[in-house]
Design a protein around this motif. Structure first.
Motif, PDB file in Angstrom:
ATOM      1  N   VAL A  65      56.889  79.502 -88.126  1.00 17.91           N
ATOM      2  CA  VAL A  65      55.981  79.408 -86.982  1.00 17.91           C
ATOM      3  C   VAL A  65      56.175  80.639 -86.106  1.00 17.91           C
ATOM      4  CG1 VAL A  65      55.313  78.109 -84.920  1.00 17.91           C
ATOM      5  CG2 VAL A  65      56.010  76.877 -86.987  1.00 17.91           C
ATOM      6  N   TYR A  66      55.074  81.304 -85.812  1.00 23.05           N
ATOM      7  CA  TYR A  66      55.042  82.405 -84.831  1.00 23.05           C
ATOM      8  C   TYR A  66      54.294  81.832 -83.642  1.00 23.05           C
ATOM      9  CZ  TYR A  66      54.075  87.067 -82.893  1.00 23.05           C
ATOM     10  OH  TYR A  66      54.004  88.173 -82.081  1.00 23.05           O
ATOM     11  N   ILE A  67      54.974  81.716 -82.513  1.00 20.91           N
ATOM     12  CA  ILE A  67      54.364  81.106 -81.340  1.00 20.91           C
ATOM     13  C   ILE A  67      54.367  82.115 -80.194  1.00 20.91           C
ATOM     14  CG2 ILE A  67      56.534  80.058 -80.603  1.00 20.91           C
ATOM     15  CD1 ILE A  67      54.867  77.607 -79.701  1.00 20.91           C
ATOM     16  N   GLU A  68      53.256  82.123 -79.469  1.00 20.36           N
ATOM     17  CA  GLU A  68      53.152  83.049 -78.344  1.00 20.36           C
ATOM     18  C   GLU A  68      54.126  82.693 -77.226  1.00 20.36           C
ATOM     19  OE1 GLU A  68      49.120  85.339 -77.664  1.00 20.36           O
ATOM     20  OE2 GLU A  68      48.932  83.236 -77.204  1.00 20.36           O
ATOM     21  N   LYS A  69      54.490  83.703 -76.492  1.00 19.03           N
ATOM     22  CA  LYS A  69      55.376  83.545 -75.342  1.00 19.03           C
ATOM     23  C   LYS A  69      54.796  82.538 -74.386  1.00 19.03           C
ATOM     24  CE  LYS A  69      52.525  85.319 -72.350  1.00 19.03           C
ATOM     25  NZ  LYS A  69      51.910  84.453 -71.386  1.00 19.03           N
ATOM     26  N   VAL A 104      61.371  80.158 -86.829  1.00 17.69           N
ATOM     27  CA  VAL A 104      60.488  80.306 -85.674  1.00 17.69           C
ATOM     28  C   VAL A 104      60.701  81.664 -85.027  1.00 17.69           C
ATOM     29  CG1 VAL A 104      59.832  79.338 -83.433  1.00 17.69           C
ATOM     30  CG2 VAL A 104      60.610  77.822 -85.276  1.00 17.69           C
ATOM     31  N   VAL A 105      59.598  82.286 -84.614  1.00 14.13           N
ATOM     32  CA  VAL A 105      59.623  83.519 -83.840  1.00 14.13           C
ATOM     33  C   VAL A 105      58.727  83.303 -82.628  1.00 14.13           C
ATOM     34  CG1 VAL A 105      58.990  85.957 -83.791  1.00 14.13           C
ATOM     35  CG2 VAL A 105      59.975  84.976 -85.862  1.00 14.13           C
ATOM     36  N   VAL A 106      59.230  83.667 -81.450  1.00 15.69           N
ATOM     37  CA  VAL A 106      58.416  83.651 -80.239  1.00 15.69           C
ATOM     38  C   VAL A 106      58.079  85.100 -79.941  1.00 15.69           C
ATOM     39  CG1 VAL A 106      58.313  83.077 -77.787  1.00 15.69           C
ATOM     40  CG2 VAL A 106      59.552  81.582 -79.364  1.00 15.69           C
ATOM     41  N   GLY A 107      56.810  85.413 -79.807  1.00 18.57           N
ATOM     42  CA  GLY A 107      56.446  86.812 -79.616  1.00 18.57           C
ATOM     43  C   GLY A 107      55.141  86.985 -78.873  1.00 18.57           C
ATOM     44  N   TYR A 108      54.646  88.184 -78.948  1.00 18.39           N
ATOM     45  CA  TYR A 108      53.423  88.585 -78.271  1.00 18.39           C
ATOM     46  C   TYR A 108      52.449  89.104 -79.316  1.00 18.39           C
ATOM     47  CZ  TYR A 108      56.293  88.489 -74.076  1.00 18.39           C
ATOM     48  OH  TYR A 108      57.111  88.098 -73.065  1.00 18.39           O
ATOM     49  N   ASN A 109      51.290  88.494 -79.404  1.00 21.97           N
ATOM     50  CA  ASN A 109      50.315  88.925 -80.398  1.00 21.97           C
ATOM     51  C   ASN A 109      49.821  90.345 -80.158  1.00 21.97           C
ATOM     52  OD1 ASN A 109      50.499  86.512 -81.710  1.00 21.97           O
ATOM     53  ND2 ASN A 109      48.777  85.598 -80.649  1.00 21.97           N
ATOM     54  N   LYS A 110      49.834  90.809 -78.928  1.00 21.73           N
ATOM     55  CA  LYS A 110      49.341  92.154 -78.645  1.00 21.73           C
ATOM     56  C   LYS A 110      50.175  93.221 -79.333  1.00 21.73           C
ATOM     57  CE  LYS A 110      47.031  91.230 -74.306  1.00 21.73           C
ATOM     58  NZ  LYS A 110      46.818  91.660 -72.939  1.00 21.73           N
ATOM     59  N   ASN A 111      51.443  92.917 -79.633  1.00 20.44           N
ATOM     60  CA  ASN A 111      52.282  93.922 -80.291  1.00 20.44           C
ATOM     61  C   ASN A 111      51.764  94.287 -81.668  1.00 20.44           C
ATOM     62  OD1 ASN A 111      53.831  93.177 -78.057  1.00 20.44           O
ATOM     63  ND2 ASN A 111      55.722  93.568 -79.137  1.00 20.44           N
ATOM     64  N   ARG A 118      54.568  78.583 -95.684  1.00 18.69           N
ATOM     65  CA  ARG A 118      53.354  78.275 -94.930  1.00 18.69           C
ATOM     66  C   ARG A 118      53.576  78.683 -93.482  1.00 18.69           C
ATOM     67  NH1 ARG A 118      49.803  72.738 -94.812  1.00 18.69           N
ATOM     68  NH2 ARG A 118      47.903  73.883 -95.230  1.00 18.69           N
ATOM     69  N   LEU A 119      52.921  79.764 -93.073  1.00 17.57           N
ATOM     70  CA  LEU A 119      53.069  80.327 -91.734  1.00 17.57           C
ATOM     71  C   LEU A 119      51.966  79.812 -90.821  1.00 17.57           C
ATOM     72  CD1 LEU A 119      54.153  82.400 -89.629  1.00 17.57           C
ATOM     73  CD2 LEU A 119      52.610  84.056 -90.665  1.00 17.57           C
ATOM     74  N   PHE A 120      52.351  79.374 -89.641  1.00 15.85           N
ATOM     75  CA  PHE A 120      51.411  79.016 -88.587  1.00 15.85           C
ATOM     76  C   PHE A 120      51.601  80.003 -87.454  1.00 15.85           C
ATOM     77  CE2 PHE A 120      51.155  75.175 -90.882  1.00 15.85           C
ATOM     78  CZ  PHE A 120      50.134  74.384 -90.388  1.00 15.85           C
ATOM     79  N   LEU A 121      50.520  80.604 -86.983  1.00 17.04           N
ATOM     80  CA  LEU A 121      50.541  81.436 -85.788  1.00 17.04           C
ATOM     81  C   LEU A 121      49.857  80.615 -84.706  1.00 17.04           C
ATOM     82  CD1 LEU A 121      49.773  85.164 -85.457  1.00 17.04           C
ATOM     83  CD2 LEU A 121      48.926  83.524 -83.802  1.00 17.04           C
ATOM     84  N   LEU A 122      50.611  80.219 -83.707  1.00 18.58           N
ATOM     85  CA  LEU A 122      50.093  79.370 -82.645  1.00 18.58           C
ATOM     86  C   LEU A 122      49.778  80.212 -81.419  1.00 18.58           C
ATOM     87  CD1 LEU A 122      52.602  76.390 -82.939  1.00 18.58           C
ATOM     88  CD2 LEU A 122      50.359  76.644 -84.021  1.00 18.58           C
ATOM     89  N   ALA A 123      48.528  80.204 -81.004  1.00 15.60           N
ATOM     90  CA  ALA A 123      48.103  80.937 -79.813  1.00 15.60           C
ATOM     91  C   ALA A 123      47.292  79.967 -78.966  1.00 15.60           C
ATOM     92  CB  ALA A 123      47.271  82.158 -80.193  1.00 15.60           C
TER      93      ALA A 123
END
Length: 168
Positions: free
Chosen positions: A46-50, A73-80, A20-25
């Motif tokens: 969880v993919y969470i924005e910088k 958990v991954v911290v990243g940039y959605n624009k990529n 179960r993936l959550f993308l938090l923006a």
């Protein structure tokens, strides 16, 4: 795939074995709470924005929670992963393969704030970090991760006065 304006809208997890993936923006100041709520709702990833949180202490607490619950958990940039970034890279790859000269690439923010109080409030942000820290880091991340820009390869940085404005 569900798009929700709050984690409370996400249904409770039924199949405990299914990922179960959550993308938090959201706003950085809200990230630790959103992160904890996502894990409470059954996030396995969880993919969470910088930058993930406002302080290193908050990030450490979040990491401890993720470790305790076995959440990746991954911290990243959605624009990529945005369509326009992928399309720009496809054009560049095609041109690098000999299909015409390389185009000039311009990375810029596209926040639709009119000058005035609304823009000034955004620039100050909840942490007062300002536009460069808050938004331009997205474009710098694209330059580094998608276009290979490195500080050792830069010869100069030039401000374009026609496309720039001192706001405050």
């Amino acid at each position: 795939v569900l798009f929700c304006s709050s984690i409370d809208e996400v249904p409770q997890r039924v199949d405990q074995a299914a990922p179960r993936l959550f993308l938090l923006a959201g706003r950085t100041c809200d990230a630790p709470r959103l992160f904890a709520d996502a894990i409470e709702r059954g996030a396995s990833h969880v993919y969470i924005e910088k930058p993930g949180a406002e302080t290193a202490a908050d990030l450490e607490t979040m990491q401890q929670l993720a470790d305790a619950k076995g959440v990746q958990v991954v911290v990243g940039y959605n624009k990529n992963v945005a369509a326009y970034a992928r399309e720009a890279c496809a054009v560049l790859r095609k041109r690098q393969d000999g299909d015409g000269p390389l185009p000039q690439v311009t990375l810029e923010h596209c926040n639709a704030f009119a000058p005035g109080d609304e823009l000034n409030d955004f620039l100050r942000g909840p942490g007062g970090e300002g536009m460069l820290h808050n938004m331009c880091c997205h474009e710098l991340a694209l330059a580094a991760t998608l276009f290979g820009v490195e500080c050792t390869r830069l010869r100069r940085v030039t401000l374009d006065p026609q496309r720039s404005e001192l706001v405050e």
